[in-house]
Design a protein around this motif. Structure first.
Motif, mmCIF file in Angstrom:
data_model
loop_
_atom_site.group_PDB
_atom_site.id
_atom_site.type_symbol
_atom_site.label_atom_id
_atom_site.label_comp_id
_atom_site.label_asym_id
_atom_site.label_seq_id
_atom_site.Cartn_x
_atom_site.Cartn_y
_atom_site.Cartn_z
ATOM 1 N N ILE A 23 0.834 -1.208 0.000
ATOM 2 C CA ILE A 23 0.000 0.000 0.000
ATOM 3 C C ILE A 23 0.864 1.252 0.000
ATOM 4 O O ILE A 23 0.569 2.243 -0.681
ATOM 5 C CB ILE A 23 -0.938 0.006 1.221
ATOM 6 N N ALA A 24 1.937 1.215 0.787
ATOM 7 C CA ALA A 24 2.829 2.375 0.898
ATOM 8 C C ALA A 24 4.246 1.888 1.153
ATOM 9 O O ALA A 24 4.462 0.764 1.617
ATOM 10 C CB ALA A 24 2.365 3.308 2.009
ATOM 11 N N SER A 25 5.212 2.753 0.881
ATOM 12 C CA SER A 25 6.618 2.395 1.072
ATOM 13 C C SER A 25 6.974 2.372 2.554
ATOM 14 O O SER A 25 6.217 2.847 3.406
ATOM 15 C CB SER A 25 7.510 3.409 0.357
ATOM 16 N N ASN A 26 8.138 1.860 2.847
ATOM 17 C CA ASN A 26 8.630 1.792 4.219
ATOM 18 C C ASN A 26 8.628 3.161 4.885
ATOM 19 O O ASN A 26 8.176 3.309 6.034
ATOM 20 C CB ASN A 26 10.036 1.192 4.218
ATOM 21 N N GLN A 27 9.111 4.170 4.186
ATOM 22 C CA GLN A 27 9.206 5.510 4.775
ATOM 23 C C GLN A 27 7.834 6.103 5.066
ATOM 24 O O GLN A 27 7.643 6.772 6.086
ATOM 25 C CB GLN A 27 10.020 6.424 3.855
ATOM 26 N N TRP A 28 6.872 5.858 4.168
ATOM 27 C CA TRP A 28 5.523 6.371 4.421
ATOM 28 C C TRP A 28 4.869 5.638 5.582
ATOM 29 O O TRP A 28 4.139 6.250 6.375
ATOM 30 C CB TRP A 28 4.669 6.251 3.165
ATOM 31 N N ILE A 29 5.111 4.333 5.722
ATOM 32 C CA ILE A 29 4.572 3.573 6.851
ATOM 33 C C ILE A 29 5.180 4.082 8.148
ATOM 34 O O ILE A 29 4.483 4.253 9.158
ATOM 35 C CB ILE A 29 4.847 2.065 6.679
ATOM 36 N N ARG A 30 6.480 4.343 8.143
ATOM 37 C CA ARG A 30 7.141 4.895 9.333
ATOM 38 C C ARG A 30 6.551 6.261 9.691
ATOM 39 O O ARG A 30 6.309 6.550 10.869
ATOM 40 C CB ARG A 30 8.648 5.032 9.085
ATOM 41 N N PHE A 31 6.354 7.097 8.670
ATOM 42 C CA PHE A 31 5.798 8.431 8.921
ATOM 43 C C PHE A 31 4.385 8.322 9.492
ATOM 44 O O PHE A 31 4.030 9.027 10.434
ATOM 45 C CB PHE A 31 5.786 9.252 7.625
ATOM 46 N N PHE A 32 3.557 7.446 8.918
ATOM 47 C CA PHE A 32 2.198 7.240 9.405
ATOM 48 C C PHE A 32 2.215 6.749 10.851
ATOM 49 O O PHE A 32 1.467 7.250 11.703
ATOM 50 C CB PHE A 32 1.479 6.229 8.512
ATOM 51 N N HIS A 33 3.073 5.783 11.135
ATOM 52 C CA HIS A 33 3.192 5.223 12.484
ATOM 53 C C HIS A 33 3.584 6.317 13.484
ATOM 54 O O HIS A 33 3.045 6.381 14.595
ATOM 55 C CB HIS A 33 4.246 4.107 12.469
ATOM 56 N N TYR A 34 4.492 7.167 13.080
ATOM 57 C CA TYR A 34 4.962 8.265 13.928
ATOM 58 C C TYR A 34 3.870 9.315 14.108
ATOM 59 O O TYR A 34 3.647 9.812 15.220
ATOM 60 C CB TYR A 34 6.205 8.881 13.285
ATOM 61 N N LEU A 35 3.153 9.651 13.041
ATOM 62 C CA LEU A 35 2.094 10.661 13.106
ATOM 63 C C LEU A 35 0.952 10.211 14.011
ATOM 64 O O LEU A 35 0.445 11.001 14.827
ATOM 65 C CB LEU A 35 1.568 10.946 11.701
ATOM 66 N N VAL A 36 0.551 8.960 13.892
ATOM 67 C CA VAL A 36 -0.564 8.452 14.693
ATOM 68 C C VAL A 36 -0.216 8.488 16.179
ATOM 69 O O VAL A 36 -1.094 8.656 17.027
ATOM 70 C CB VAL A 36 -0.952 7.027 14.241
ATOM 71 N N MET A 37 1.065 8.350 16.507
ATOM 72 C CA MET A 37 1.495 8.457 17.902
ATOM 73 C C MET A 37 1.041 9.791 18.501
ATOM 74 O O MET A 37 0.557 9.849 19.637
ATOM 75 C CB MET A 37 3.017 8.333 17.998
ATOM 76 N N PHE A 38 1.150 10.876 17.735
ATOM 77 C CA PHE A 38 0.741 12.189 18.226
ATOM 78 C C PHE A 38 -0.785 12.299 18.303
ATOM 79 O O PHE A 38 -1.309 12.965 19.206
ATOM 80 C CB PHE A 38 1.313 13.292 17.332
ATOM 81 N N LEU A 39 -1.477 11.666 17.371
ATOM 82 C CA LEU A 39 -2.943 11.677 17.431
ATOM 83 C C LEU A 39 -3.431 10.968 18.691
ATOM 84 O O LEU A 39 -4.339 11.454 19.373
ATOM 85 C CB LEU A 39 -3.518 10.994 16.187
ATOM 86 N N ILE A 40 -2.827 9.842 19.001
ATOM 87 C CA ILE A 40 -3.194 9.109 20.217
ATOM 88 C C ILE A 40 -2.832 9.924 21.454
ATOM 89 O O ILE A 40 -3.594 9.981 22.425
ATOM 90 C CB ILE A 40 -2.508 7.733 20.237
ATOM 91 N N GLY A 41 -1.669 10.575 21.420
ATOM 92 C CA GLY A 41 -1.265 11.426 22.546
ATOM 93 C C GLY A 41 -2.251 12.557 22.773
ATOM 94 O O GLY A 41 -2.588 12.878 23.920
ATOM 95 N N GLY A 42 -2.737 13.154 21.684
ATOM 96 C CA GLY A 42 -3.735 14.215 21.807
ATOM 97 C C GLY A 42 -5.021 13.702 22.407
ATOM 98 O O GLY A 42 -5.653 14.385 23.221
#
Length: 224
Positions: free
Chosen positions: A172-191
């Protein structure tokens, strides 16, 4: 000052069963540990050349992150299982029915309460409809984090069973995009966590609904 419009509790009802409370607190501490270690993995802020730190600190942090991820995944699986075997307050049957006039009325009442247009929403023993919808979104984010996290971990061994189960995400997405998504969702959960703490404390103080104490004891007050 607490809202005096709410009458005293007639009796107490056992709402949150042991597995619900335990998985809640496991999730809390897991999110804290995963967020700290995940942020370090993304942005190593410790100088590894400093003699006061072990030489392989990134490996240690990654190990803690992966181990906590396993604990978190097991906790989520248990909570999802409890949707089908738990009591009425933990069950999927507690989800608001958009076709029900009563549920729509309660949903709108709580929505107005959260945007400061209503002072006294109806007392609910389980999750109120607005909170329930937020939890549905949150648990979907949890599941996405678990899948993407295990997929990134499994890349170290593409022949593993774990990669066979999760490696499809890279179609669906490259390694870097998966890493970015994983990192971004961390902030959504934190919020969400910050908002959750604020809302629970505020709601408990204003309505005396036992939101805070119930996640420790399991019991909530019932009122007319």
């Amino acid at each position: 000052m607490a809202n005096t419009n709410y009458c005293a509790a007639k009796r107490f009802i056992y709402v949150w069963e042991g597995p619900v409370r335990i998985t809640h607190w496991v999730n809390v501490f897991s999110i804290i540990i995963l967020s700290i270690t995940g942020y370090y993995i993304h942005n190593p802020f410790i100088d590894v050349h400093d003699m006061y730190y072990p030489p392989y600190i990134m490996g240690t942090v990654r190990y803690i992150h992966y181990l906590t991820g396993i604990v978190f995944a097991v906790s989520i699986i248990i909570r999802l299982y409890w949707l089908f075997v738990g009591n009425r307050y933990a069950s999927w049957k507690s989800f608001a029915n958009p076709l029900s006039k009563k549920d729509r009325k309660i949903l709108m009442s709580y929505f107005k309460y959260y945007i400061f247009l209503e002072k006294n929403p109806p007392h609910t023993l389980g999750h109120n409809p607005v909170a329930l919808m937020a939890y549905i979104v949150l648990f979907n984010l949890f599941i996405l984090q678990i899948i993407t996290g295990f997929a990134l971990w499994a890349q170290a061994n593409p022949d593993s069973t774990l990669y066979a189960l999760t490696g499809w995400v890279f179609s669906i997405a490259s390694n870097q995009w998966i890493r970015f998504f994983h990192y971004l969702v961390m902030f959504l959960i934190g919020g969400f966590v910050i908002n959750h703490i604020y809302s629970a404390v505020l709601f408990d103080f204003k309505t005396q609904s036992g939101e805070i104490s119930s996640i420790f004891s399991g019991w909530k007050p019932q009122r007319d």
